[in-house]
Design a protein around this motif. Sequence first.
Motif, PDB file in Angstrom:
ATOM      1  N   LEU A 124      15.319   2.333 -39.685  1.00 41.28           N
ATOM      2  CA  LEU A 124      14.295   1.306 -39.878  1.00 41.28           C
ATOM      3  C   LEU A 124      13.026   1.917 -40.466  1.00 41.28           C
ATOM      4  N   LEU A 125      12.656   3.094 -39.989  1.00 45.01           N
ATOM      5  CA  LEU A 125      11.431   3.722 -40.477  1.00 45.01           C
ATOM      6  C   LEU A 125      11.556   4.155 -41.936  1.00 45.01           C
ATOM      7  N   LEU A 126      12.774   4.316 -42.426  1.00 46.60           N
ATOM      8  CA  LEU A 126      12.954   4.547 -43.857  1.00 46.60           C
ATOM      9  C   LEU A 126      12.512   3.309 -44.637  1.00 46.60           C
ATOM     10  N   ALA A 127      12.922   2.141 -44.160  1.00 44.24           N
ATOM     11  CA  ALA A 127      12.470   0.893 -44.791  1.00 44.24           C
ATOM     12  C   ALA A 127      10.963   0.752 -44.664  1.00 44.24           C
ATOM     13  N   GLY A 128      10.433   1.110 -43.497  1.00 44.93           N
ATOM     14  CA  GLY A 128       8.994   1.047 -43.309  1.00 44.93           C
ATOM     15  C   GLY A 128       8.247   1.977 -44.238  1.00 44.93           C
ATOM     16  N   GLN A 157       5.213  -5.547 -44.667  1.00 46.11           N
ATOM     17  CA  GLN A 157       4.341  -4.443 -45.038  1.00 46.11           C
ATOM     18  C   GLN A 157       3.089  -4.417 -44.159  1.00 46.11           C
ATOM     19  N   PHE A 158       2.451  -5.586 -44.001  1.00 49.39           N
ATOM     20  CA  PHE A 158       1.235  -5.667 -43.198  1.00 49.39           C
ATOM     21  C   PHE A 158       1.501  -5.264 -41.747  1.00 49.39           C
ATOM     22  N   SER A 159       2.553  -5.812 -41.136  1.00 51.89           N
ATOM     23  CA  SER A 159       2.838  -5.517 -39.735  1.00 51.89           C
ATOM     24  C   SER A 159       3.347  -4.089 -39.555  1.00 51.89           C
ATOM     25  N   TYR A 160       3.957  -3.513 -40.599  1.00 49.54           N
ATOM     26  CA  TYR A 160       4.332  -2.092 -40.526  1.00 49.54           C
ATOM     27  C   TYR A 160       3.088  -1.230 -40.405  1.00 49.54           C
TER      28      TYR A 160
END
Length: 257
Positions: free
Chosen positions: A92-96, A187-190
């Motif tokens: 998931l953090l890769l997507a983030g 993007q914002f919530s990441y």
Amino acid sequence: MSDAVTENDKKSVENVADAKSAKNAVSATAPKKTQKTDLPAGGAEGAGQEPDEFAVQISDQIESFILSVREVAKGDDPDSAVPYLLLEVSQLLLAGGRLGAHEDIVPDERYEPDVGPEPDEDDLRQRLAALLEPIDVYSEVFDPYVPRSTPVACRISDDMADVVADLTHGLAHFRAGRISEALWWWQFSYLSNWGSTASASLRALQSLVAHVRLDSPLDELDGLDTGGDGDDEEELAEEAGKVMAAELGTIGMRPTR
């Protein structure tokens, strides 16, 4: 004479074919006219957008994470819960990271469209808490760039439920065809919430796996408790006040010689 015409005709056909091939090659390599965020323009209320490859890849990773966490929470394979969560949070953090590295995504609408009631993830939270009970609580520094930060107690179960709630909110936009809105929210919530939350959980999960694989038993987890008597917040506020006073108290004062 007929042979010459035939030969000329063949050359003309070849020239036309070459010209078409060259035109197609130029069209394939020429940059497309897109918006600032390289997202397709939407119609009314931004709905009905066609997701590009970037949006599809991000949504696939996010949906895979949500489904996997829910499967882990069922408790069918408790011994594999921590390794599975470690793997899913890492992916998931890769997507983030891709969202964080992307230029600011600007949604089509000025105001966020209503997606209905916020998802209630209390059941997921409770299931994960029961599954991870011995090692659910861990210690984390809220912001590594704040001087003299005091470690706070966190829960992996809380983190996972909060991240799932953030991602599900954006997924509702995506499924409604509001692609730019979904990407903006993710993007914002990441940057504002689930990125730091997932990163903290990843460190805790990696530490747990390392302790097991390196045959290094955890010490007794004394003092790691998020359910105190209510004084923790007051102590943290007092400590934060002292830090701010120390940092801001010299503003406007002349330097000593």
